[in-house]
Design an enzyme around this catalytic site. Structure first.
Site: not given
Ligand code: GLC
Length: 735
Positions: A284
């Site tokens: 993430d």
């Molecule tokens: C965010 C979220 C994740 C998302 C990623 C890209 O912080 O936690 O679910 O897909 O970053 O935006």
């Protein structure tokens, strides 16, 4: 076209026609790559502008990224969309780097792209797997038309905590419903062939247990038992992997003393080992670097080493792999092999997406398809009728007064994850009503800017608009109040300690009740909120609209008017008070389940044990009668048959739910567990036998060590009902 060098070395065209195997083709490219280029494939950058997470300080990072891009050291990007932007970036990589390996373009296409469907928790309320699949497919059609080939969805985190802002993004508290919805969403996004330029690579997230943060506070350490992990948290991931999900995303959170992004036991043991996942694991946003803040990794180099070893293939926005990957790979053969493995999985995905054969495959479409009909249909199917004293559907002869902060709202009702929709683009309820309706603005819900990354400022002082609204509506015969929470009060980074409707809105409701007219509450929310008891008691009807997306206005209006029926059933328990959290239908009994006259049983002295509205609950505009449950054993399980009648005056559909209960088999089981459901539509007076099957396999449960056990002796209960708290039950004692 792919670069000359890559084209020359790729499997010769004649042979290529036979070698469809993406893995084999990926190997042929791996053989050409330098160690630095292998590491580059594992690096994912944000699209330099549309951040969905914290961006680095200062500006020198931008030049460094462009340089990395031109040196073939970026494998994928996120938050770049639009055919022109995608084509421009792809062109740099394909024509200016040594091997010309194209980028993958990822984006959070969570509940739609430009035209938003309802938030995922709302879609889950439909219990309509076909509609959910169609909604994901519609989102894929739109997003791929804008150059996107990878969505960071579906979020399959089970959660029982409405304080956690991200419950809006999931499918609620139940692993069976969550698993079926995970499958439907993966099918909808990925279709039958990832190389079809109208399909998106799906991403099961967040692996794992992110939905169990302490005290419901986002990013906090999560806490759950192994029993919960194996029987609630992991099943939707298993289902999504079985459905063929191409990628998985790790969680920000830590569990059992280790950040999820570094957890080899989970990533290698459970995900790749037991579930057989062989796709790409992406961290993430920044979560590799955040293992330092967690207090686990001592520095970014160690964070890179540990996450690579744990099986995380792509580094989203930590810069860890790019900064230390080459050094690690050169100094440690196993790290070098790991980077090669990760790069192979990434290349394989690029072949499957068709990008290696045509890097501009997703840059062909010109206009976005109109998917608003699907968004409307899903919004209708997501509404849940919680109370109705006969006022709904509204009699067309009635003069209706409409007010409340979300009555004319075109932004908050889009929900939180709308990175690609335009602000203020929703059709509001006020725009979708009849001439016989009269709208009057009430006191505002919030003041100041509404933005994805900043706190919303709620109005807590200006109540005056409420009196003006009710005065303007004084000649109307029934009042419809659109209340609740703004899309930017739920979602990532938006946990709430209080789930109550704001005081300014409570003032409006209280004054509306004082008019003596019937009051219909339409609640917009990204989570189960708490309606004060006086509010629930005083309302003539309560329709839960969630955040219904771009077409919510006409969807909610059509349900209020009876042109469409309220269709939804709750995918998550609604609590009476925050003190009850976590409260979920499939909890365990206790040694003292009670109730008893003395205090020695499991209860509160100041609150009930029961929910305000139970999992699976939802009313329709007709009524149903459940009769004559009979159950026939078979060699694979049991077939339950029920006689269902529509005892009302309108056609309607009912979600018949099958719950099992298991006692006395030497393991603790939840008091009941959803094991099947079927939606049945009946004409007024129609009677039909409804059949649901429970398999022996479905009764298995894993113990705290992950070992799966059958249910072969003890007392089995099978309940068929309209929700988790009522129904007809059949029991039998197994030998
Ligand atoms: C965010 C979220 C994740 C998302 C990623 C890209 O912080 O936690 O679910 O897909 O970053 O935006």
């Amino acid at each position: 076209m792919v670069s000359r060098l890559l084209a020359f070395f790729l499997i010769p065209t004649a042979l290529f026609a036979q070698v469809k195997d993406a893995a084999a083709r990926a190997d042929s490219v791996l053989a050409l790559m330098t160690l630095e280029e292998l590491v580059g494939q594992t690096n994912q950058y944000n699209g330099f502008w549309n951040a969905t997470g914290p961006m680095p300080e200062g500006n020198d990072w931008l030049e460094a990224r462009v340089k990395a891009l031109k040196n073939g050291l970026v494998g994928s990007v996120l938050n770049v969309s639009g055919v022109n932007e995608v084509r421009a970036l792809q062109k740099v990589v394909v024509e200016e780097t040594r091997l010309g390996i194209p980028l993958i373009f990822g984006l959070d296409v969570i509940h739609g792209y430009r035209s938003l469907s309802p938030i995922p928790l709302a879609e889950a309320s439909s219990w309509d797997l076909e509609a959910i699949e169609a909604s994901a497919h519609a989102a894929a059609l739109e997003a791929t038309s804008d150059g996107i080939n990878w969505t960071f969805a579906p979020m399959v985190d089970i959660s029982r905590d409405p304080r956690w802002g991200r419950v809006m993004e999931g499918a609620g508290e139940d692993p069976y419903l969550g698993s079926r919805i995970a499958e439907a969403r993966v099918r909808g996004f990925q279709g039958k062939d990832l190389a079809d330029p109208s399909t998106l690579a799906a991403c099961l997230k967040h692996f794992s247990g992110y939905g169990f943060p302490l005290a419901g506070r986002d990013y906090a350490t999560t806490d759950f038992s192994a029993h919960t992990l194996y029987n609630w948290i992991l099943p939707p991931f298993e289902a999504g992997v079985r459905a063929g999900a191409a990628t998985v995303m790790t969680a920000f959170s830590a569990a059992n003393g280790i950040p999820s992004t570094l957890d080899s036991a989970q990533l290698w043991g459970e995900l790749r080992g037991r579930m057989g996942f062989d796709g790409v694991v992406v961290s993430d946003w920044g979560s590799i670097a955040e293992t330092i803040a967690h207090g686990h990794a001592k520095d970014l180099r160690e964070a890179a080493r540990l996450s690579l070893a744990a099986g995380c293939d792509v580094d989203m926005e930590s810069d860890a792999y790019l900064r230390y990957g080459l050094e690690l790979a050169r100094s440690n053969r196993s790290d070098s092999l790991r980077f090669r493995e990760s790069a192979r999985r990434i290349l394989e995905l690029k072949f499957k997406l068709g990008l290696m054969d045509d890097p501009y495959l997703y840059c062909k479409q010109k206009s976005l398809p109109d998917v608003r009909p699907q968004a409307y249909e899903m919004a209708v199917k997501s509404t849940v009728l919680l109370k109705n004293k006969g006022i709904l559907p509204l009699n067309p002869s009635l003069r209706v007064g409409l007010t409340g902060p979300f009555a004319a709202d075109k932004n908050g009702v889009l929900g939180n994850w709308r990175v690609s929709a335009k602000d203020q683009s929703a059709q509001s309820l006020a725009e979708a009503t009849e001439a016989s309706w009269l709208f009057a603005p009430s006191a505002p819900h919030s003041i100041g800017p509404e933005a994805f990354a900043t706190e919303l400022t709620l109005n807590s002082t200006d109540f005056s608009g409420n009196d003006r609204a009710l005065k303007a509506l004084r000649s109307q015969q029934v009042l419809v109040l659109a209340i609740g929470e703004h899309g930017y009060e739920s979602g990532e980074g938006r946990s709430r300690a209080s789930l109550r409707i704001s005081l300014v809105q409570q003032d409006l409701v209280r004054k509306a009740f004082k008019t003596g007219k019937p009051v219909v509450l339409v609640v917009y929310a990204g989570r189960p909120l708490i309606l004060e008891p006086w509010m629930q008691d005083g309302a003539a009807a309560i329709l839960w609209a969630w955040q219904p997306g771009s077409m919510g206005g006409s969807a909610v209006a059509d349900v209020l008017k009876g042109l469409r029926e309220p269709y939804g059933r709750l995918p998550m328990t609604f609590v009476r008070s925050e003190g009850q959290i976590p409260l979920h239908y499939d909890g365990f009994s206790s040694g003292r389940p009670g109730p008893k006259t003395e205090v020695f049983w499991s209860h509160y002295t100041d609150e009930s044990n029961t929910p305000a509205f139970p999992f699976g609950f939802g009313l329709s505009y007709t009524s149903f009668d459940y009769k004559n449950l009979r159950v026939q054993p078979s060699n694979t399980g049991w077939t339950a048959t029920l006689t269902l009648s529509n005892t009302g005056t309108r056609a309607g559909s009912e979600v018949v739910q099958l719950y099992s209960s298991r006692l006395g088999n030497g393991q603790l089981y939840p008091t009941k567990a959803l094991k099947g459901f079927q939606r049945v539509t009946l004409e007024p007076g129609e009677v039909r036998d409804v059949q649901l099957i429970l398999t022996r396999e479905a009764l298995r449960q894993r113990d705290g060590l992950g070992k799966s056990h059958p249910f072969e002796r003890g007392t089995l209960g099978i309940t068929l009902g309209p929700n988790s708290s009522e129904g007809l039950t059949w029991t039998t004692d197994l030998p």
